[in-house]
Enzyme design. Structure first.
Site, short mmCIF file in Angstrom:
data_model
loop_
_atom_site.label_atom_id
_atom_site.label_comp_id
_atom_site.label_asym_id
_atom_site.label_seq_id
_atom_site.Cartn_x
_atom_site.Cartn_y
_atom_site.Cartn_z
N THR A 285 1.35 -8.20 -6.72
CA THR A 285 1.70 -8.36 -7.96
C THR A 285 3.11 -7.66 -8.13
OG1 THR A 285 0.87 -6.00 -8.21
CG2 THR A 285 -0.65 -7.80 -9.19
N ASP A 286 3.39 -7.03 -7.18
CA ASP A 286 4.89 -6.36 -7.25
C ASP A 286 5.83 -7.14 -7.45
OD1 ASP A 286 3.70 -3.85 -7.52
OD2 ASP A 286 4.11 -3.36 -5.30
N SER B 285 3.38 -8.05 -1.21
CA SER B 285 4.49 -8.72 -1.86
C SER B 285 5.80 -8.05 -1.66
CB SER B 285 4.09 -9.14 -3.49
OG SER B 285 3.98 -7.87 -4.28
N THR C 80 -2.48 -7.23 -2.88
CA THR C 80 -3.79 -6.48 -3.20
C THR C 80 -4.88 -7.25 -3.30
OG1 THR C 80 -2.45 -4.65 -4.58
CG2 THR C 80 -4.64 -4.79 -4.72
#
Length: 330
Positions: free
Chosen positions: A85-86, A54, A14
């Site tokens: 972030t995932d 990710s 992101t």
């Protein structure tokens, strides 16, 4: 005093995303992230090694990231990895095992909002990661929302809020407060040499136990080349044994040479298979306790251990060993 030399390894996520007809997609380079950040008090070098959301970062990409860190570790004072972030907690956890005894701080970071959006959290997170890479002792870390966590203790707990990650079962290593960048905890230093070992076994399974789970599904996994399992059991590690005997199925798998690790569905505190009958049944069958490890750390540790050819007993011993602060064994 000479500026600290920091390497930024950009992988997408992101933080580097732009708007497209298909939604947000990674599109900005590491250099563009630095340009948007403005002046920083470090000597920063940028290398783009991936450009992926990710959710698409998998074991093949873990190897690329680990090799890039290892290859550059002696040329910089610290390394920052920008990442979506995932799956960042999974990647940071795996780096803990692939890069044991890393000799510099390696800091993962990302953002909930792209860098090019007004009021994004990306500038603060990236600046924090640079400061951590310049200041902390060697280890694998995750920097987010003014907190620095061990990579192997971090969990994503929110989907949109800026405080998306928490340090589970141990306090953050460092925080930013009105007093500035404050280091809170340190681990004993080691003189051992960093070892790169990217051999893993991905034929593993992670599932959350629920009332009514059919143990035949566990037996089916064994028939389909599953080499290891992490079960998010109830509370301290309880497993059903009335009517649907999960504990007995675990024992059958272990007799076939398939290690089964029991962790807790509860985010905080530990699993302890010795306390209740429903845990002891599984323990008698040979279930391995993950103690207070995160599920992300448990599954990556299992992958890595199996990749080294460890059998059930060796995996049990491995899970009773603290490699880099991922588990509390006291």
């Amino acid at each position: 005093m000479a500026q600290k030399k920091i390497l930024l390894l950009s992988t997408g996520g992101t933080i580097a995303s732009v708007v497209s007809d298909q939604g947000l997609v990674p599109g900005e380079s590491g250099e563009q992230l630095i340009q948007a950040l403005g002046s920083v008090p470090y000597d920063v070098t940028v290398k783009d090694i991936l450009q992926l959301d990710s959710s698409n970062i998998q074991p093949e990409e873990w190897k690329i990231i680990a090799e890039a860190i290892y290859r550059n570790r002696n040329d910089y004072d610290g390394i920052v990895v920008s990442h979506g972030t995932d799956t960042m907690a999974y990647t940071a956890s795996m780096m803990t095992f692939m890069l044991q005894h890393i000799n510099i701080p390696v800091v993962f970071t990302g953002s909930q909002v792209p860098m090019n959006v007004i009021l994004s959290d990306a500038p603060d997170n990236l600046q924090l990661a640079f400061e951590a890479a310049a200041s902390l002792q060697p280890n694998i870390y995750l920097a987010f929302n003014r907190k620095i966590m061990r990579g192997c203790r971090s969990v994503k707990v929110r989907t949109t809020a800026f405080d998306a990650f928490e340090s589970v079962n141990v306090p953050p290593v460092a925080e930013v407060t009105s007093d500035g960048f404050t280091i809170k905890t340190k681990r004993p230093r080691t003189d051992e040499q960093c070892v790169l070992n990217t051999k893993i076994d991905t034929n593993v399974f992670l599932f959350k136990l629920f009332p009514g789970f059919d143990p035949r599904l566990l037996r089916a996994l064994a028939k389909h080349d599953c080499h290891g399992i992490v079960i998010e059991a109830y509370g301290l590690g309880g497993m059903t044994y009335i009517r649907r005997n999960i504990a007995a199925a675990v024992g059958e798998l272990i007799k076939q040479g398939i290690p089964v690790v029991a962790t807790s569905q509860c985010l905080y505190e530990r699993s302890d298979l010795t306390k209740y009958e429903v845990g002891r049944q599984a323990l008698v069958e040979g279930a391995i306790s993950a103690h207070d490890m995160t599920s992300e750390s448990a599954i990556t540790k299992l992958m890595w251990g199996l990749g080294q050819g460890m059998n059930v007993q060796a995996i049990a011993n491995f899970f009773a060993t603290d490699v880099a602060g991922e588990v509390t064994l006291d």
